[in-house]
Write a protein that holds these residues in place. Structure first.
Motif, PDB file in Angstrom:
ATOM      1  N   SER A  89      47.743  -1.072  85.198  1.00 34.41           N
ATOM      2  CA  SER A  89      49.196  -0.933  85.204  1.00 34.41           C
ATOM      3  C   SER A  89      49.690  -0.441  86.559  1.00 34.41           C
ATOM      4  O   SER A  89      48.908  -0.064  87.419  1.00 34.41           O
ATOM      5  N   VAL A  97      50.875   4.965  80.229  1.00 33.80           N
ATOM      6  CA  VAL A  97      50.072   4.001  79.452  1.00 33.80           C
ATOM      7  C   VAL A  97      49.688   4.537  78.069  1.00 33.80           C
ATOM      8  O   VAL A  97      49.881   3.861  77.057  1.00 33.80           O
ATOM      9  N   ARG A 112      45.292   2.090  87.863  1.00 33.12           N
ATOM     10  CA  ARG A 112      46.720   2.124  88.205  1.00 33.12           C
ATOM     11  C   ARG A 112      46.919   2.048  89.715  1.00 33.12           C
ATOM     12  O   ARG A 112      46.331   2.812  90.475  1.00 33.12           O
ATOM     13  N   ASN A 116      50.531  -3.054  90.236  1.00 29.27           N
ATOM     14  CA  ASN A 116      49.489  -3.537  89.285  1.00 29.27           C
ATOM     15  C   ASN A 116      48.810  -4.847  89.674  1.00 29.27           C
ATOM     16  O   ASN A 116      48.625  -5.730  88.848  1.00 29.27           O
ATOM     17  N   MET A 141      49.319  -4.878  82.607  1.00 28.23           N
ATOM     18  CA  MET A 141      50.685  -4.542  82.184  1.00 28.23           C
ATOM     19  C   MET A 141      51.603  -4.333  83.396  1.00 28.23           C
ATOM     20  O   MET A 141      51.549  -3.293  84.067  1.00 28.23           O
TER      21      MET A 141
END
Ligand SMILES: [Zn+2]
Length: 239
Positions: A89, A97, A112, A116, A141
């Motif tokens: 992410s 998250v 992270r 991302n 994500m």
């Protein structure tokens, strides 16, 4: 009511109250003391973890997340890790998250980085999560209103940020066929670039890691792309 009956009734009510209190404590204890074990991880599939995560996101949206006592989790996690999933992410502080999927300590292996993207280091982390630690699901994500994506659209150049944003240039470039205004003020364009950035990350995972590709093809892991909306706490799948 005579005195004997009154005493008996009082004792009965007292016993009932103690029993209810104990049951409440046990229920709370059951929720708060849960951490993933090898035995539980062995039974998981990527599809089951995805269902679990989507249900967690629904609880997050509905503000009914599970109660966890992380202090109790610490000692239980010291001997090993058995994550359900790997989530890649953005570093953005609005993208928490564990909260978004309503998961606890030990459940998610995270990678992270602002924007991302998936570079060699993140790819190595995903391989570690899936091959060594046994994660069954990989989630890339992205998120809406991403400042890193906006900066990449604006072609910001500043210190080491220049190199970080360079990783997002491909997503900006493949979005230039967009018919509306192509700038960082247009949320529709920002969303398209963010979606394309997730698509590129998914493609990088599958083309640059033969290990992960084989695990996906053999059904050992599931790989999905999502876009998180900080305005509502919701997730959209990106394919
Ligand atoms: Zn971001």
């Amino acid at each position: 009511m005579n005195k004997k009956k009154y005493i008996l009734l009082s004792l009965l009510l007292f016993g009932l109250a103690v029993s209810c209190k104990k049951e409440n404590r046990e229920t709370q204890s059951k929720v708060s003391s849960h951490v993933m074990t090898k035995e539980q991880q062995d039974k998981l599939t990527g599809e089951a973890v995805l269902k679990d995560f989507m249900e967690g996101n629904k609880r997050f949206q509905d503000e009914i997340v599970n109660v966890r006592d992380h202090t109790k989790h610490i000692g239980k996690l010291v001997t090993g890790q058995f994550p359900k999933a790997m989530v890649v992410s953005c570093s953005d502080n609005r993208v928490s998250v564990d909260d978004i999927f309503d998961q606890g300590l030990g459940d998610i292996f995270e990678g992270r980085v602002a924007g991302n993207f998936v570079d060699e280091d993140v790819l190595g982390s995903i391989e570690f999560a899936c091959v060594v630690a046994g994660a069954r699901l990989v989630v890339v994500m992205g998120h809406q209103h991403c400042e890193a994506v906006k900066a990449a659209i604006d072609n910001v150049r500043f210190g080491n940020i220049t190199a970080t944003l360079y990783r997002l240039r491909p997503a900006v470039n493949i979005s230039l066929s967009f018919s509306g205004m192509k700038n960082s003020k247009n949320n529709e364009f920002i969303k398209l670039v963010s979606e394309n950035n997730v698509r590129i990350a998914l493609n990088d995972i599958r083309t640059k890691s033969p290990i992960l590709k084989e695990m996906e093809d053999n059904g050992k892991i599931k790989i999905v792309g999502t876009l998180y909306n900080p305005a509502h706490g919701t997730l959209e799948f990106v394919k």
